[in-house]
Write a protein that holds these residues in place. Structure first.
Motif, short mmCIF file in Angstrom:
data_model
loop_
_atom_site.label_atom_id
_atom_site.label_comp_id
_atom_site.label_asym_id
_atom_site.label_seq_id
_atom_site.Cartn_x
_atom_site.Cartn_y
_atom_site.Cartn_z
N TYR A 55 5.25 6.59 0.55
CA TYR A 55 4.65 5.26 0.59
C TYR A 55 4.63 4.65 1.98
O TYR A 55 3.87 3.73 2.24
CB TYR A 55 5.41 4.33 -0.37
CG TYR A 55 5.27 4.78 -1.81
CD1 TYR A 55 4.17 4.41 -2.58
CD2 TYR A 55 6.21 5.63 -2.37
CE1 TYR A 55 4.03 4.85 -3.88
CE2 TYR A 55 6.08 6.08 -3.67
CZ TYR A 55 4.98 5.69 -4.42
OH TYR A 55 4.83 6.14 -5.71
N LEU A 56 5.47 5.19 2.87
CA LEU A 56 5.55 4.61 4.22
C LEU A 56 5.13 5.57 5.31
O LEU A 56 5.17 5.23 6.49
CB LEU A 56 6.98 4.13 4.49
CG LEU A 56 7.50 3.00 3.59
CD1 LEU A 56 8.91 2.62 4.02
CD2 LEU A 56 6.59 1.78 3.65
N SER A 57 4.77 6.79 4.95
CA SER A 57 4.30 7.77 5.92
C SER A 57 5.30 7.92 7.06
O SER A 57 6.48 8.14 6.83
CB SER A 57 2.92 7.34 6.45
OG SER A 57 2.39 8.33 7.30
N GLU A 113 -3.52 -1.98 -6.45
CA GLU A 113 -2.29 -2.67 -6.84
C GLU A 113 -1.14 -1.71 -7.11
O GLU A 113 0.00 -1.95 -6.73
CB GLU A 113 -2.57 -3.53 -8.07
CG GLU A 113 -1.39 -4.33 -8.56
CD GLU A 113 -1.78 -5.23 -9.73
OE1 GLU A 113 -0.98 -5.29 -10.67
OE2 GLU A 113 -2.85 -5.85 -9.67
N GLY A 114 -1.45 -0.59 -7.78
CA GLY A 114 -0.40 0.34 -8.17
C GLY A 114 0.40 0.88 -7.01
O GLY A 114 1.62 1.04 -7.10
N HIS A 115 -0.27 1.14 -5.87
CA HIS A 115 0.44 1.67 -4.70
C HIS A 115 1.51 0.70 -4.23
O HIS A 115 2.65 1.08 -3.97
CB HIS A 115 -0.56 1.95 -3.58
CG HIS A 115 0.10 2.37 -2.29
ND1 HIS A 115 0.42 3.68 -2.02
CD2 HIS A 115 0.52 1.65 -1.21
CE1 HIS A 115 1.00 3.75 -0.83
NE2 HIS A 115 1.07 2.54 -0.32
N PHE A 116 1.15 -0.56 -4.10
CA PHE A 116 2.08 -1.56 -3.58
C PHE A 116 3.14 -1.91 -4.62
O PHE A 116 4.28 -2.24 -4.26
CB PHE A 116 1.32 -2.80 -3.11
CG PHE A 116 0.46 -2.52 -1.90
CD1 PHE A 116 1.04 -2.41 -0.65
CD2 PHE A 116 -0.89 -2.34 -2.02
CE1 PHE A 116 0.26 -2.14 0.47
CE2 PHE A 116 -1.68 -2.06 -0.92
CZ PHE A 116 -1.10 -1.97 0.34
N GLN A 117 2.78 -1.85 -5.88
CA GLN A 117 3.76 -2.09 -6.93
C GLN A 117 4.85 -1.02 -6.88
O GLN A 117 6.05 -1.33 -6.95
CB GLN A 117 3.08 -2.09 -8.30
CG GLN A 117 4.00 -2.50 -9.44
CD GLN A 117 3.26 -2.53 -10.77
OE1 GLN A 117 2.36 -1.71 -11.01
NE2 GLN A 117 3.62 -3.45 -11.64
N GLN A 118 4.43 0.24 -6.71
CA GLN A 118 5.41 1.33 -6.61
C GLN A 118 6.23 1.21 -5.33
O GLN A 118 7.45 1.44 -5.33
CB GLN A 118 4.69 2.69 -6.64
CG GLN A 118 3.88 2.96 -7.88
CD GLN A 118 4.71 2.97 -9.15
OE1 GLN A 118 5.88 3.36 -9.14
NE2 GLN A 118 4.14 2.52 -10.26
N LEU A 119 5.57 0.82 -4.23
CA LEU A 119 6.27 0.65 -2.95
C LEU A 119 7.35 -0.41 -3.07
O LEU A 119 8.50 -0.20 -2.65
CB LEU A 119 5.28 0.28 -1.85
CG LEU A 119 5.89 -0.21 -0.52
CD1 LEU A 119 6.78 0.86 0.09
CD2 LEU A 119 4.80 -0.61 0.46
N MET A 120 7.01 -1.56 -3.66
CA MET A 120 7.98 -2.64 -3.79
C MET A 120 9.14 -2.20 -4.68
O MET A 120 10.31 -2.53 -4.43
CB MET A 120 7.31 -3.89 -4.36
CG MET A 120 6.26 -4.51 -3.43
SD MET A 120 7.00 -5.26 -1.95
CE MET A 120 7.67 -6.77 -2.65
N TYR A 121 8.82 -1.45 -5.72
CA TYR A 121 9.88 -0.98 -6.61
C TYR A 121 10.83 -0.03 -5.87
O TYR A 121 12.06 -0.15 -5.99
CB TYR A 121 9.27 -0.26 -7.81
CG TYR A 121 10.31 0.38 -8.69
CD1 TYR A 121 11.29 -0.39 -9.32
CD2 TYR A 121 10.33 1.75 -8.89
CE1 TYR A 121 12.26 0.20 -10.11
CE2 TYR A 121 11.30 2.34 -9.68
CZ TYR A 121 12.26 1.56 -10.29
OH TYR A 121 13.23 2.14 -11.07
N VAL A 122 10.28 0.91 -5.09
CA VAL A 122 11.12 1.84 -4.34
C VAL A 122 12.00 1.09 -3.35
O VAL A 122 13.20 1.36 -3.21
CB VAL A 122 10.25 2.89 -3.63
CG1 VAL A 122 11.10 3.71 -2.65
CG2 VAL A 122 9.58 3.82 -4.63
#
Length: 347
Positions: free
Chosen positions: A205-207, A252-261
């Motif tokens: 998610y952060l490369s 939205e899903g990408h950032f939702q997963q990022l925030m969760y991680v």
């Protein structure tokens, strides 16, 4: 097959054979000629055979606990609680005693330090590849889910989801059992697994910014420990502004997963996502020593709207019996232009 098949011919000479490993293979594919074995994986009688039970820890390793407590400058009770939080939580049937990860527990006593020893023995590259294959998200792993025994104790070579691999390799375990439906509740065993797993997922998610991300997350943990949620979110917003994103991350899903991680990597805190309450589910619930933070994340909407949802659904009522301070946090996130947190409101 060439290894196991001779065991059957040698049966008159064998008194006891015990086979164990990580993944389960179907009897047809591997053991078709060795058809006289008994699978005891989920037998209650053998629930504590692989691992260290809490009873064994307290009765046989009390001297190790005392030495570790002195090293950590904690009471014995607090040291045992810390060991539970980091290395306990495994169950291979139900009912079952609590099982500690033996590799991690023994390394902890040997090195006199709480660390992530199990993940230090290897990077779960294969797991990450399988997550991509089955389209599994971090939230799906982090959430507890109900499953039939055939869903997680299935042979891995015929699996139709990633759940059997997650269970058999130790990333999730049995947490509860519903006798009425004959369903098991599965979840991540402990802090060591949660932190190690999500650190492995963070680079997705952060490369190239994953190392800076780990530093920012560690700094956020300190701010939250001091009760400064505003400072923590400001730090996160500043960091996210430096992360380069590709076009395929504008959803939205990408950032939702990022925030969760990110929130799952905040150490020493209990993190719950999509926690059920009487009137809905909270996005993120974070429990520290003296605070409970109820967070609602709104994409393309305002922080006030997020906070209003927390209040309208009375999410805080679920924690009314707690003696900790309840803090409600509404977060607005822009996924089109800024691709970052735009604002937040704290109540």
């Amino acid at each position: 097959r060439n290894f196991y098949s001779p065991l059957k011919q040698c049966e008159p000479m064998l008194r006891f054979v015990f086979m164990t490993g990580i993944t389960k293979f179907s009897q047809l594919s591997i053991f078709s000629e060795l058809n006289n074995i008994n699978n005891i994986s989920m037998d209650e009688e053998y629930a504590g055979i692989c691992g260290i039970t809490e009873e064994e820890l307290l009765s046989e390793m009390s001297a190790d606990i005392d030495m570790l407590a002195d090293k950590l400058e904690l009471t014995c009770e607090k040291t045992i609680e810390t060991l539970r939080y980091n290395y306990d939580g495994y169950h291979f049937t139900w009912p079952s005693p609590d099982i500690f990860n033996p590799y991690s527990l023994l390394n902890c006593f040997s090195k006199q330090s709480i660390g992530s020893y199990w993940f230090g023995s290897g990077t779960p590259t294969f797991l990450i590849e399988m997550m991509r294959k089955f389209g599994t998200t971090p939230i799906e792993i982090g959430e507890r889910e109900m499953a039939d025994v055939s869903d997680f104790d299935a042979p891995t070579e015929t699996m139709e989801s990633i759940v059997p691999l997650l269970y058999q390799s130790g990333y999730i375990t049995i947490k509860d059992y519903d006798k009425a439906t004959n369903l098991y509740e599965l979840g991540i065993p402990n802090k060591e697994i949660r932190i190690g797993l999500f650190k492995s997922l963070l680079p997705n998610y952060l490369s190239r910014s994953s190392q800076k991300g780990k530093v920012a997350i560690a700094q956020m943990s300190v701010l939250i420990k001091n009760g400064d949620i505003d400072g923590a979110l400001e730090l996160l917003r500043t960091f996210l502004a430096t992360v380069p994103y590709c076009e395929n991350t504008k959803y939205e899903g990408h950032f939702q997963q990022l925030m969760y991680v990110v929130f799952s990597l905040l150490t020493d805190y209990r993190i719950l996502v999509e926690q059920r309450t009487a009137k809905g589910r909270t996005d993120i619930t974070m429990e520290t020593e003296d605070h409970i933070y109820i967070m609602e994340l709104k994409f393309g909407k305002t922080a006030d709207e997020a906070l209003a949802q927390i209040n309208a659904n009375h999410y805080a009522d679920a924690f009314a019996m707690s003696d900790k301070k309840i803090v409600k946090v509404g977060i607005g996130f822009d996924i089109k232009d800024e691709r970052n947190i735009t604002e937040w409101r704290v109540e």
